[in-house]
Design a protein around this motif. Structure first.
Motif, PDB file in Angstrom:
ATOM      1  N   LYS A 140       0.819  -1.211   0.000  1.00 20.56           N
ATOM      2  CA  LYS A 140       0.000   0.000   0.000  1.00 20.56           C
ATOM      3  C   LYS A 140       0.853   1.262   0.000  1.00 20.56           C
ATOM      4  O   LYS A 140       0.467   2.289  -0.559  1.00 20.56           O
ATOM      5  N   GLY A 141       2.007   1.180   0.643  1.00 21.32           N
ATOM      6  CA  GLY A 141       2.881   2.350   0.713  1.00 21.32           C
ATOM      7  C   GLY A 141       3.915   2.398  -0.392  1.00 21.32           C
ATOM      8  O   GLY A 141       4.830   3.222  -0.353  1.00 21.32           O
ATOM      9  N   ARG A 142       3.760   1.532  -1.408  1.00 22.86           N
ATOM     10  CA  ARG A 142       4.756   1.423  -2.469  1.00 22.86           C
ATOM     11  C   ARG A 142       4.990   2.754  -3.202  1.00 22.86           C
ATOM     12  O   ARG A 142       6.126   3.178  -3.390  1.00 22.86           O
ATOM     13  N   ARG A 143       3.904   3.421  -3.599  1.00 25.30           N
ATOM     14  CA  ARG A 143       4.096   4.650  -4.390  1.00 25.30           C
ATOM     15  C   ARG A 143       4.754   5.749  -3.570  1.00 25.30           C
ATOM     16  O   ARG A 143       5.547   6.532  -4.105  1.00 25.30           O
ATOM     17  N   TYR A 144       4.445   5.783  -2.259  1.00 25.25           N
ATOM     18  CA  TYR A 144       5.089   6.774  -1.401  1.00 25.25           C
ATOM     19  C   TYR A 144       6.571   6.418  -1.206  1.00 25.25           C
ATOM     20  O   TYR A 144       7.425   7.307  -1.157  1.00 25.25           O
ATOM     21  N   ALA A 145       6.842   5.119  -1.105  1.00 28.44           N
ATOM     22  CA  ALA A 145       8.229   4.671  -0.957  1.00 28.44           C
ATOM     23  C   ALA A 145       9.023   4.985  -2.216  1.00 28.44           C
ATOM     24  O   ALA A 145      10.170   5.459  -2.136  1.00 28.44           O
ATOM     25  N   TYR A 146       8.426   4.743  -3.375  1.00 26.38           N
ATOM     26  CA  TYR A 146       9.092   5.059  -4.640  1.00 26.38           C
ATOM     27  C   TYR A 146       9.414   6.551  -4.729  1.00 26.38           C
ATOM     28  O   TYR A 146      10.511   6.940  -5.144  1.00 26.38           O
ATOM     29  N   LEU A 147       8.452   7.359  -4.332  1.00 22.02           N
ATOM     30  CA  LEU A 147       8.650   8.806  -4.378  1.00 22.02           C
ATOM     31  C   LEU A 147       9.782   9.219  -3.447  1.00 22.02           C
ATOM     32  O   LEU A 147      10.667  10.006  -3.821  1.00 22.02           O
ATOM     33  N   LEU A 148       9.773   8.675  -2.228  1.00 28.22           N
ATOM     34  CA  LEU A 148      10.808   9.012  -1.249  1.00 28.22           C
ATOM     35  C   LEU A 148      12.184   8.563  -1.734  1.00 28.22           C
ATOM     36  O   LEU A 148      13.167   9.326  -1.643  1.00 28.22           O
ATOM     37  N   LEU A 149      12.276   7.342  -2.265  1.00 30.41           N
ATOM     38  CA  LEU A 149      13.562   6.829  -2.749  1.00 30.41           C
ATOM     39  C   LEU A 149      14.060   7.631  -3.951  1.00 30.41           C
ATOM     40  O   LEU A 149      15.262   7.862  -4.088  1.00 30.41           O
ATOM     41  N   THR A 150      13.132   8.055  -4.803  1.00 36.93           N
ATOM     42  CA  THR A 150      13.510   8.882  -5.948  1.00 36.93           C
ATOM     43  C   THR A 150      14.051  10.230  -5.491  1.00 36.93           C
ATOM     44  O   THR A 150      15.048  10.737  -6.029  1.00 36.93           O
ATOM     45  N   ILE A 151      13.404  10.806  -4.482  1.00 38.72           N
ATOM     46  CA  ILE A 151      13.877  12.085  -3.937  1.00 38.72           C
ATOM     47  C   ILE A 151      15.266  11.917  -3.337  1.00 38.72           C
ATOM     48  O   ILE A 151      16.159  12.747  -3.557  1.00 38.72           O
ATOM     49  N   ILE A 152      15.462  10.824  -2.579  1.00 37.63           N
ATOM     50  CA  ILE A 152      16.773  10.562  -1.973  1.00 37.63           C
ATOM     51  C   ILE A 152      17.830  10.412  -3.051  1.00 37.63           C
ATOM     52  O   ILE A 152      18.927  10.993  -2.960  1.00 37.63           O
ATOM     53  N   ALA A 153      17.524   9.641  -4.108  1.00 39.07           N
ATOM     54  CA  ALA A 153      18.479   9.434  -5.199  1.00 39.07           C
ATOM     55  C   ALA A 153      18.822  10.745  -5.890  1.00 39.07           C
ATOM     56  O   ALA A 153      19.967  10.985  -6.271  1.00 39.07           O
ATOM     57  N   THR A 154      17.827  11.609  -6.023  1.00 36.44           N
ATOM     58  CA  THR A 154      18.049  12.897  -6.694  1.00 36.44           C
ATOM     59  C   THR A 154      18.897  13.835  -5.830  1.00 36.44           C
ATOM     60  O   THR A 154      19.762  14.549  -6.333  1.00 36.44           O
ATOM     61  N   VAL A 155      18.662  13.795  -4.516  1.00 37.74           N
ATOM     62  CA  VAL A 155      19.366  14.705  -3.600  1.00 37.74           C
ATOM     63  C   VAL A 155      20.829  14.322  -3.453  1.00 37.74           C
ATOM     64  O   VAL A 155      21.711  15.199  -3.404  1.00 37.74           O
TER      65      VAL A 155
END
Length: 251
Positions: A189-204
């Motif tokens: 259920k939290g997959r899309r939020y996790a993807y978003l968070l991991l993408t932000i971390i990777a970008t930062v």
């Protein structure tokens, strides 16, 4: 009645504070040990490519101290992360069955191994490829590269520390699934939020280019999916065990 109900809560808060203090003590102790071995670790990294082929310069009197502290923090995290998991396990232990206590405790040594593996993956796969990419861009623009030792290692640590910590994700998920804090349905259920968070971390943590973010983001997302798979395996085993226990009681 309210004051009686507040006593267990205060006891829990005191227990959490005590365990956080213990983790901080281990971190500070690890920091002291890290400062003792920072030079040796620094020389080891300097013997590896790409550092062995470039000249590093000092642009600030504090650069050397900053390098020492960065390496000390990296070394300190190695014992601190598994110890923090031990403290979490000890805090939740009274509410766990004996089987759950043993199963969850068994994952803690793997936290140490995954952190080490994460450091090597972050350096030999991510950092070196990202550095090669940025060097090629500089060469295409006919720029002369002059590297400051602080900037070089800050760039390296901005990749190494977050990625190596995130490599703890599978063990942490397995650990929390055994403690019944997480389950595969919650993770899905939290997959899309996790993807978003991991993408932000990777970008930062990477240079501001699409290739570097993808190079870091894809392994992090794969780690998350692998964690979901491991959680499902453990959760299914828990349900089967509970079924066997109910059948035994019924018999």
């Amino acid at each position: 009645m309210e004051s009686e109900g507040a006593i267990p809560l205060l006891n829990h808060i005191a227990e959490v504070r005590k365990r956080i203090v213990r983790v901080l003590i281990v971190f500070v102790g690890g920091l002291a040990i890290g400062l003792m071995f920072a030079r040796q670790i620094y020389l080891y990294f300097m013997s590896l490519p790409p550092a062995d082929t470039i000249a590093l310069n000092v642009f600030n009197p504090w650069d050397a101290i900053k390098i020492y502290m960065n390496f000390a923090i990296l070394i300190s995290l190695i014992p601190t992360i598994p110890f923090a998991m031990v403290q979490l396990w000890a805090f939740l232990k009274p509410g766990l069955r004996e089987r759950e206590q043993k199963a969850s405790l068994a994952y803690i040594p793997f936290a140490f191994l995954l952190f080490i593996f994460g450091i090597f993956f972050a350096y030999f796969v991510v950092f070196r490829n990202v550095f090669r990419f940025t060097t090629e861009i500089s060469a295409n623009l006919q720029l002369t590269e002059t590297y400051g030792v602080s900037q070089y290692f800050s760039f390296m640590f901005n990749l190494l520390i977050p990625i190596s910590v995130l490599f703890e994700l599978p063990v942490l998920v397995m650990f929390l699934t055994n403690l019944r804090i997480l389950n595969p349905e919650r993770l899905k259920k939290g997959r899309r939020y996790a993807y978003l968070l991991l993408t932000i971390i990777a970008t930062v943590i990477t240079p501001p280019d699409f290739v570097s973010a993808i190079l870091v983001g894809i392994p992090l997302i794969l780690l998350y999916e692998f964690s979901v798979f491991l959680s499902a395996v453990i959760y299914k085993r828990q349900l089967l065990q509970e079924g066997y226990e109910r059948e035994s009681l019924a018999a």
